[in-house]
Design an enzyme around this catalytic site. Structure first.
Site, short mmCIF file in Angstrom:
data_model
loop_
_atom_site.label_atom_id
_atom_site.label_comp_id
_atom_site.label_asym_id
_atom_site.label_seq_id
_atom_site.Cartn_x
_atom_site.Cartn_y
_atom_site.Cartn_z
N ARG A 1 26.67 44.50 17.87
CA ARG A 1 27.71 45.40 17.36
C ARG A 1 29.09 45.03 17.87
NH1 ARG A 1 27.15 51.65 16.32
NH2 ARG A 1 29.13 51.03 15.42
N LYS A 2 29.16 44.18 18.87
CA LYS A 2 30.44 43.83 19.46
C LYS A 2 31.11 42.69 18.68
CE LYS A 2 29.38 46.81 22.61
NZ LYS A 2 28.16 47.41 22.07
N LEU A 3 32.44 42.57 18.83
CA LEU A 3 33.14 41.50 18.13
C LEU A 3 32.62 40.13 18.56
CD1 LEU A 3 35.22 43.91 17.74
CD2 LEU A 3 36.94 42.11 17.58
N HIS B 1 26.34 42.52 22.70
CA HIS B 1 25.39 43.03 21.71
C HIS B 1 25.92 42.74 20.31
CE1 HIS B 1 23.52 46.21 19.21
NE2 HIS B 1 22.50 46.08 20.03
#
Length: 382
Positions: free
Chosen positions: A187-189, A185
């Site tokens: 929001r992930k790194l 997603h």
């Protein structure tokens, strides 16, 4: 240090996407193969190698990965699965997808993660699996929990949604895991827009997982199209459409090549937050556990009574000065969707979800941004 309103809003997160990712996606489009295909296979192999697993199975989301993981370990309707309430609601929802019951366990105050003691406190004869989350990228104690799960005869599913690039006992999160679920997603790194992955070592599970993500077919669409001869597929069981596209995988391959750099940068920003916050009484920022390192997917701060200002007031003041912070990790058992569940007492979970906030942390965050954010926190109690 200045507390003046910055000339721009400071987002809580920002995906680290650039021209190389755009070109990779465009190349996939130009190739004419945009569905699950060769780029997905390459991404699966590269990601699994990166986390120290034998196989990767790309899917449409981490939620889909958790669903398939529960099926793979044999969870059935009527079973109980121990999960943390302190997690995005998808962790608990996946248990309902297979007709089982989520049993909520409390977490450790410093890491936000399940422990052997909190799991054991709610374990019953009906428990069939445990889902442990590496919360916000902070690794749980894999050695202790894996050993306990083995002694109990329970499969341990690792929800590593936030943990790409985190380590435990000197090894990447996911290494040595029975089965791990990952999120890509924004929001992930490491992001592919949406998308997820399962990493496993068991080759029999891999074969079934690849069928389950593609309607239960015994031969993939990519293999059928690559064959010079007609292929008549069979559908071996009722399954799902949880495929990743080659466009997403193309982006993922570029992101994977940048992961180490992104983790290093985020850890440097987190270290600077620790320095800036050190003399503000009552604010306790998340830190590495003694057995591992977090990727700082999220940088949360616990507000103790000594600070003197409540979490929601802090969030409102930050927003008024251009800072987009967020409440801490949600607690699923407090949401309307789980109003029919009466869990065992969860005092630490409820404390963390009530008294934590997530500060901005991303690749574009500047030192001036951090100075401003911490200046607001300081001014509230000055």
């Amino acid at each position: 240090m200045t507390t003046e309103v910055p000339p721009r809003r400071i987002p809580v997160m920002l995906p680290a996407l650039g021209e190389e990712e755009a070109l990779a996606a465009a190349d996939a489009v130009r190739s004419g193969w945009v569905a699950q295909g060769p780029r997905v296979a390459a991404f699966e192999a590269a990601f699994a190698t990166g986390v120290g697993a034998a196989h990767g199975v790309a899917v449409s989301s981490c939620t889909a990965a958790l669903h398939l993981a529960l099926i793979s370990v044999g969870v059935e309707p009527g079973d109980e699965v121990i999960v943390p309430s302190l997690s995005f609601i998808a962790t608990a929802n996946a248990v309902r997808y297979v007709g089982a019951t989520s049993v909520f366990a409390d977490v450790d105050l410093s890491t936000g993660n399940l422990t052997v003691a909190t799991v054991d406190a709610v374990r019953t004869s009906r428990t069939r699996a445990v889902i442990a989350v590496h919360q916000g990228g902070v690794p749980f104690d894999v050695a202790a929990l894996r050993d306990a799960a083995s002694r109990w005869g329970l499969p341990l599913i690792e929800d590593a949604a936030c943990a790409a690039g985190s380590t435990a006992y000197g090894r990447p999160v996911g290494s040595g895991s029975t089965i791990s679920a990952w999120s890509f997603h924004p929001r992930k790194l490491l992001t592919t827009g949406e998308g997820g992955m399962l990493t496993v070592d068991n080759p029999e599970w891999v074969a079934r997982l690849r069928r389950l993500r593609e309607h239960g077919m015994n031969v993939s669409a990519a293999d059928r199209h690559a064959s010079a001869q007609p292929v008549l597929e069979a559908y071996l069981e009722t399954a799902f459409n949880y495929r990743m596209t080659d466009i997403q995988a193309a982006i993922g391959l570029v992101q994977l090549g940048r992961l180490e750099e992104l983790v290093t940068h985020r850890r440097a920003l987190a270290a600077r937050y620790h320095e800036l916050l050190a003399d503000i009484e009552g604010l306790v920022p998340v830190r590495d556990p003694e057995y591992g390192e977090t990727n700082f997917q999220s940088f949360w701060v616990l507000i103790n009574r000594e600070y003197g200002v409540g979490r929601d007031e802090v969030l409102a003041e930050l927003a008024a000065t251009g800072v987009s912070a967020r409440r801490g990790i949600m607690a699923a058992h407090l949401e309307p969707a789980y109003a029919d569940v009466t869990p065992a007492p969860l005092p630490v979970t409820e404390r963390l979800t009530r008294d934590t906030l997530i500060l901005p942390l991303h690749h574009a965050l500047t030192e001036d941004d951090q100075n401003h954010i911490v200046g607001v926190l300081r001014k509230l109690v000055s």
